[in-house]
Design a protein around this motif. Structure first.
Motif, PDB file in Angstrom:
ATOM      1  N   GLU A 159       0.830  -1.204   0.000  1.00  0.00           N
ATOM      2  CA  GLU A 159       0.000   0.000   0.000  1.00  0.00           C
ATOM      3  C   GLU A 159       0.867   1.258   0.000  1.00  0.00           C
ATOM      4  O   GLU A 159       0.613   2.198  -0.750  1.00  0.00           O
ATOM      5  N   ALA A 186       2.588   1.542  -3.392  1.00  0.00           N
ATOM      6  CA  ALA A 186       1.648   2.007  -4.416  1.00  0.00           C
ATOM      7  C   ALA A 186       1.380   3.502  -4.270  1.00  0.00           C
ATOM      8  O   ALA A 186       1.336   4.239  -5.261  1.00  0.00           O
ATOM      9  N   HIS A 236       4.134   5.601  -5.684  1.00  0.00           N
ATOM     10  CA  HIS A 236       4.175   5.682  -7.145  1.00  0.00           C
ATOM     11  C   HIS A 236       3.415   6.894  -7.660  1.00  0.00           C
ATOM     12  O   HIS A 236       3.735   7.416  -8.722  1.00  0.00           O
ATOM     13  N   PHE A 237       2.406   7.321  -6.938  1.00  0.00           N
ATOM     14  CA  PHE A 237       1.580   8.420  -7.416  1.00  0.00           C
ATOM     15  C   PHE A 237       1.959   9.761  -6.810  1.00  0.00           C
ATOM     16  O   PHE A 237       1.445  10.789  -7.236  1.00  0.00           O
ATOM     17  N   VAL A 241      -4.130  -5.203 -16.930  1.00  0.00           N
ATOM     18  CA  VAL A 241      -3.149  -4.120 -17.090  1.00  0.00           C
ATOM     19  C   VAL A 241      -1.874  -4.656 -17.745  1.00  0.00           C
ATOM     20  O   VAL A 241      -1.297  -4.010 -18.620  1.00  0.00           O
ATOM     21  N   LEU A 293      -3.559   3.473 -17.192  1.00  0.00           N
ATOM     22  CA  LEU A 293      -3.657   3.739 -15.756  1.00  0.00           C
ATOM     23  C   LEU A 293      -4.827   4.652 -15.424  1.00  0.00           C
ATOM     24  O   LEU A 293      -5.444   4.517 -14.360  1.00  0.00           O
ATOM     25  N   LEU A 294      -5.152   5.580 -16.318  1.00  0.00           N
ATOM     26  CA  LEU A 294      -6.306   6.457 -16.075  1.00  0.00           C
ATOM     27  C   LEU A 294      -7.614   5.668 -16.070  1.00  0.00           C
ATOM     28  O   LEU A 294      -8.606   6.109 -15.474  1.00  0.00           O
ATOM     29  N   ALA A 312      -7.500   2.031 -15.354  1.00  0.00           N
ATOM     30  CA  ALA A 312      -7.321   0.947 -14.372  1.00  0.00           C
ATOM     31  C   ALA A 312      -7.401   1.434 -12.931  1.00  0.00           C
ATOM     32  O   ALA A 312      -7.962   0.737 -12.078  1.00  0.00           O
ATOM     33  N   ILE A 313      -6.852   2.597 -12.642  1.00  0.00           N
ATOM     34  CA  ILE A 313      -6.831   3.069 -11.251  1.00  0.00           C
ATOM     35  C   ILE A 313      -8.239   3.358 -10.738  1.00  0.00           C
ATOM     36  O   ILE A 313      -8.627   2.814  -9.695  1.00  0.00           O
ATOM     37  N   PRO A 314      -9.041   4.189 -11.432  1.00  0.00           N
ATOM     38  CA  PRO A 314     -10.401   4.398 -10.916  1.00  0.00           C
ATOM     39  C   PRO A 314     -11.217   3.098 -10.871  1.00  0.00           C
ATOM     40  O   PRO A 314     -11.990   2.883  -9.943  1.00  0.00           O
ATOM     41  N   SER A 355     -10.102   0.027 -10.341  1.00  0.00           N
ATOM     42  CA  SER A 355      -9.698  -0.775  -9.191  1.00  0.00           C
ATOM     43  C   SER A 355     -10.183  -0.165  -7.883  1.00  0.00           C
ATOM     44  O   SER A 355     -10.547  -0.885  -6.955  1.00  0.00           O
ATOM     45  N   VAL A 356     -10.217   1.167  -7.791  1.00  0.00           N
ATOM     46  CA  VAL A 356     -10.723   1.816  -6.584  1.00  0.00           C
ATOM     47  C   VAL A 356     -12.213   1.531  -6.417  1.00  0.00           C
ATOM     48  O   VAL A 356     -12.680   1.199  -5.323  1.00  0.00           O
TER      49      VAL A 356
END
Length: 145
Positions: free
Chosen positions: A8, A11, A14-15, A110, A125-126, A128-130, A132-133
């Motif tokens: 966590e 990750a 990374h952002f 991904v 990622l734009l 995949a990220i939302p 996955s959230v």
């Protein structure tokens, strides 16, 4: 720090703006000693390599055309790739041990999008990220996480 907590934090780093490992050292330092720990971790991580790289750059500027040195650097780059793959394998172990089919499906999607289909990283990622959230939020509300 448990493997899940590490993943966590990693990750998150990374952002955050800046180099990931520097961000991670600051997070670790803050976790153990607050702001002084963050500063100490940052200086401990960045200080010695700056000195080493500066010395190596001076040596390379002087002797960079020697074929043996060029072969040595090629070998070092192969070792760096191996180290990178080992880190990836270690970070995937908690995910694989949980056998979470949704997380594994997102990971595979991904990987296929970026690694095999060669789609651009940022658009993937734009999406995949939302996604996955949202999936994690839904699963947590259902009590599956």
């Amino acid at each position: 720090m448990t493997p899940e907590e590490f993943n966590e934090a990693f990750a998150l780093c990374h952002f955050l703006p800046g180099p990931n490992i520097v961000n991670l050292s600051v997070v670790f330092g803050a976790r153990f000693r607050g702001i002084p720990g963050s500063i100490a971790a940052f200086l401990g991580l960045v200080g010695p390599p700056v000195v080493i790289v500066t010395v190596l750059a001076a040596i390379y500027a002087r002797y960079g055309e020697i074929p043996a040195l060029q072969r040595t650097l090629a070998g070092v780059s192969c070792a760096a790739v191996g180290l990178f793959l080992a880190v990836i394998a270690c970070m995937m172990m908690p995910l694989l041990k949980r056998r979470d089919p949704v997380a594994l499906a997102l990971l595979a999607a991904v990987f296929v999008a970026i690694g095999l289909l060669r789609l651009p990283l940022v658009p993937v990622l734009l999406i995949a990220i939302p996604l996955s959230v949202v999936v994690a939020f839904i699963l947590r509300r259902r009590g599956a996480l």
